[in-house]
Enzyme design. Structure first.
Site, PDB file in Angstrom:
ATOM      1  CG  ASP A  58      -2.166   0.895   0.962  1.00 48.40           C
ATOM      2  OD1 ASP A  58      -3.176   0.762   1.669  1.00 48.40           O
ATOM      3  OD2 ASP A  58      -2.096   1.737   0.048  1.00 48.40           O
TER       4      ASP A  58
HETATM    5  C1  GLC Z   1      -4.208   4.502  -0.231  1.00 50.89           C
HETATM    6  C2  GLC Z   1      -5.113   3.370   0.190  1.00 50.89           C
HETATM    7  C3  GLC Z   1      -5.260   2.298  -0.836  1.00 50.89           C
HETATM    8  C4  GLC Z   1      -5.161   2.905  -2.219  1.00 50.89           C
HETATM    9  C5  GLC Z   1      -3.756   3.417  -2.391  1.00 50.89           C
HETATM   10  C6  GLC Z   1      -3.536   4.093  -3.741  1.00 50.89           C
HETATM   11  O1  GLC Z   1      -3.453   4.929   0.843  1.00 50.89           O
HETATM   12  O2  GLC Z   1      -4.832   2.760   1.433  1.00 50.89           O
HETATM   13  O3  GLC Z   1      -6.499   1.641  -0.597  1.00 50.89           O
HETATM   14  O4  GLC Z   1      -5.462   1.929  -3.205  1.00 50.89           O
HETATM   15  O5  GLC Z   1      -3.372   4.300  -1.354  1.00 50.89           O
HETATM   16  O6  GLC Z   1      -4.325   5.233  -3.846  1.00 50.89           O
END
Ligand code: GLC
Length: 743
Positions: free
Chosen positions: A283
């Site tokens: 993430d």
């Molecule tokens: C964010 C979220 C995740 C998302 C990613 C890209 O922090 O936790 O769910 O897909 O970053 O935007």
């Protein structure tokens, strides 16, 4: 080494593998490609950086276009449209030595341009076909705008409404959440990720992110292996079995180790037990966050921990780019490990057809003909209505008719509230490329629905979340002039979603004051709730005759709600999450354990509060209709069964009203005695069924040993002999029961 590996050499290499079977052929092409890649080029494939078209995390990295040209990145997120993705893809294909195309990813969570209900709202439809269809449409639009990869579905079970990301998943139940996870993967990936109208799914956030302590986002998760495997793991498993091409890690620690550094999660469980064969993406900067977590001392050790755990791609931290090559050179990380991750990522690029045509998703003509087509808008309106939950619908004093549905010929209607004409709020959080300017507000929906003879008045009444009382008087004035008031209250779109935990669940600002002032007018009031989490709306339940839970319904919100308000659609939604009476009850969910001292108000020494009920305000699975459904006795095909057999459970359900309606008939079981304690109820089946007025149907379910299985005392998964209760009803509280035994 020549700066640019001649494209012809690469094509010869790739063509040389042309004679084998497809998968072997792709594998051979990958082997050939990896054999000519430098270590730096390999590491480049393992980085994912955001463009500057959207902000979805705490850090922004300058110079992503330079990263592309220098081969320092394998995928870009938050960049879309056919035109822009083509522009970026050309940089990768034309300006790098090996011409390896990029993958483009984005948070397509509940629609791309046409926005559907927030996932918690869609879950309230309990309509798996509708949910799959919404993600099919999302994939059509996203892939038409150059995207290959949706960071969806989010399948984190959430039992704590203080957690803002409860809006992003399917609520508290493992069974419902698992079925919805499957439906979303099917919708996104369609006939396969090689289809130009499909995108890769990315089931997230692995794992147990929804159990953040105290509902505070990013907080630690602490649970037994049993609870993890029984409650939180199944939806990820379901998504993986449905074919999710990728998995995204979660921010939280699990068993003391942040997910992005957990070999147990990312290799032993994900690849060993669940046989996942796609690639794992971290993430947003979660690899970097292992330093503040206190599991890694610096960049290099965090990178080493993540790659050794089995995380293939580093989203936005830049830690792989900074450290992996050196870690390989000094022997801390084996190059074979890098090759394995590169292979997984290249495999998806081949499967997406990007080596055949890197621009196949970047077609402006297709984009123009696809985005926000009339049929997509119509689908959004339909699933919007399906997601609405009727929480209360009382008749007015002295009248036998319930307040809803309203007549379209009402002479004067007051539409009041901070969410009554709030375009941006309608598409909720995580609405990415959604065009809020095209969303239909409640006021607009009502104006479209009523007859020309009806006069529609509007007043905001107050803001969503401040203490200004200056708008109340106008709202009271128009209420007094009207026959009926529709009052839209709730949360702002971004009061749920990421980094949006709340310690209180009441209506923000002075909305409660507005409600009380409007109630004093004595006019009939319909409250329309717009929110991304359960709210403690006890006062509304006690004082307002009719209440619709409408979540944030997306592009067609106002029309979806008006269809229900005026009876063109009979509400059929059921809550996918428990609504507490107070924050003090949290965590509160329907499938609790019985304890050794179940609540007894007449006995001090039992499990209860001095100052609160044990029961929720609204139970899981609850939702009313404009008609009434009566449940007959539950019958089982036999009193006892062995675990290898199945029994039929049947219940006659009657639509006792004067209008057709859909009912979600739910089946729960209880295992009365086990080698470990068992919940008082567990959802195991459901059917959403249309009933004509007066129609009775014998609703039948099959139950087998697998439905009764759980993680037993020795942590093996299976059923146990003993007595069971089986419940059938229209929610988890009001049920009919029968008994059977497993021999
Ligand atoms: C964010 C979220 C995740 C998302 C990613 C890209 O922090 O936790 O769910 O897909 O970053 O935007």
């Amino acid at each position: 080494m020549q700066k640019y590996f001649p494209l012809i050499c690469l094509l010869v290499l790739l063509a040389a593998c042309g004679k084998e079977k497809p998968t072997n052929r792709i594998d051979s092409k990958i082997d050939s490609l990896i054999s000519v890649m430098t270590l730096a080029e390999k590491v480049g494939q393992l980085s994912l950086y955001t463009s500057d078209w959207d902000v979805t995390g705490p850090t922004i990295r300058e110079g992503y276009k330079d990263d592309i040209k220098k081969g320092r990145v394998g995928a870009i997120f938050n960049a879309f449209t056919a035109k822009y993705t083509r522009e970026l893809q050309e940089m990768a294909v034309k300006e790098t030595r090996l011409h390896i195309p990029l993958i483009f990813g984005y948070d397509v969570i509940h629609g791309h341009r046409t926005i559907f209900p927030i996932p918690l709202g869609a879950a309230a439809s309990w309509d798996l076909e509708a949910i799959e269809k919404s993600d099919r449409i999302a994939a059509e639009e996203a892939s038409a705008e150059g995207l290959h990869w949706a960071f969806s579905p989010m399948v984190d079970i959430a039992r704590d409404p203080r957690w803002g990301r409860i809006m992003e998943g399917a609520g508290e139940d493992t069974y419902l959440g698992s079925r919805i996870a499957e439906a979303r993967v099917r919708g996104l990936q369609g006939k396969g990720i090689g289809e130009v109208n499909s995108v890769m799914a990315s089931v997230k956030h692995f794992a147990a992110y929804g159990a953040a302590q105290a509902g505070r986002d990013y907080h630690m998760v602490d649970m037994s292996d049993r609870v993890f495997r029984e409650v939180y793991l199944p939806p990820y498993t379901a998504a993986i079995k449905a074919g999710s091409a990728t998995v995204m890690t979660s921010f939280n620690e699990y068993d003391g180790i942040p997910a992005s550094g957990s070999k147990f999660l990312m290799t032993d469980l994900l690849r060993g037990e669940l046989k996942f064969d796609g690639f794992v993406v971290s993430d947003y900067t979660s690899i970097m966050e292992m330093v503040p977590h206190g599991i890694a001392a610096d960049t290099a050790s965090a990178a080493a921990l993540a790659i050794n755990a089995g995380v293939d791609m580093d989203m936005q931290a830049g830690f792989y780019e900074a450290s992996l090559a050196n870690l390989v050179k000094n022997g801390e990380v084996k190059e074979e490990l890098i090759n394995t991750s590169v292979r997984r990522i290249l495999k998806k690029k081949f499967e997406l057809g990007l080596f055949d045509d890197p621009y196949r998703y970047s077609n402006e003509e297709r984009e123009k003909n696809t985005v926000m087509k009339a049929e997509f808008i119509k689908a959004a309106r339909e699933i919007g209505s399906k997601s609405i939950v009727l929480l209360k619908n009382a008749s007015l004093p002295g009248q036998d008719k319930q307040l809803l549905p309203l007549s379209k010929d009402v002479k004067q209607i007051a539409v009041i509230g901070p969410l009554a004409d709030a375009k941006r709020e309608m598409i909720g959080a995580w609405s990415a490329a959604g065009d809020w300017k095209k969303s239909v507000t409640l006021l607009e929906g009502i104006k479209s629905a009523v007859s020309t003879k009806t006069n529609v008045l509007y007043a905001k009444g107050c803001n969503i979340n401040d203490d200004s009382t200056k708008y109340i008087a106008e709202a009271v004035r128009i209420a007094k002039q009207s026959e009926v008031v529709v009052l839209a209250v709730g949360e702002g779109a971004w009061m749920t979603g990421e980094a949006a935990s709340r310690a209180a669940l009441n209506l923000p600002g002075i909305q409660q004051r507005l409600l009380e002032e409007i109630l004093k007018t004595g006019k009939p009031i319909v409250v329309v709730l717009m929110n991304g989490r359960p709210l403690t709306i006890n006062w509304i339940q006690d004082n307002i005759p009719s209440i619709l839970e409408t979540w944030f319904l997306g592009t067609q919100a106002g029309n979806s709600i008006a269809d229900v308000l005026f009876g063109d659609f009979n509400p059929s939604g059921k809550l996918p999450v428990t609504f507490p009476r107070s924050v003090g009850q949290i965590p509160i969910f329907y499938n609790m354990k019985n304890t050794g001292r179940p609540m007894d108000r007449n006995n001090k020494y039992t499990s209860k509060y001095l100052d609160e009920e044990n029961d929720p305000l609204y139970p899981f699975g609850f939702g009313l209709s404009y008609t009434t459904f009566n449940y007959g006795d539950v019958k089982v095909s036999k009193e006892s069964m062995t675990g290898n057999e199945e029994i039929s459970v049947t219940c006659s359900v009657t639509n006792a009203g004067k209008r057709a309606g859909e009912e979600v008939v739910q089946l729960y079981i209880r295992d009365l005695v086990g080698s470990v304690t068992r919940p008082v109820k567990e959802l195991k089946k459901f059917q959403k069924i249309l009933f004509q007025p007066g129609e009775t149907k014998e609703v039948s379910f099959k139950i087998n040993g697998n439905d009764l299985s759980f993680y037993r005392k020795d942590m093996t998964f299976g059923f146990e002999a003993g007595k069971f209760e089986v419940f059938v009803g229209g929610n988890s509280r009001d049920v009919k029961m029968a008994k059977f035994e497993v021999k």
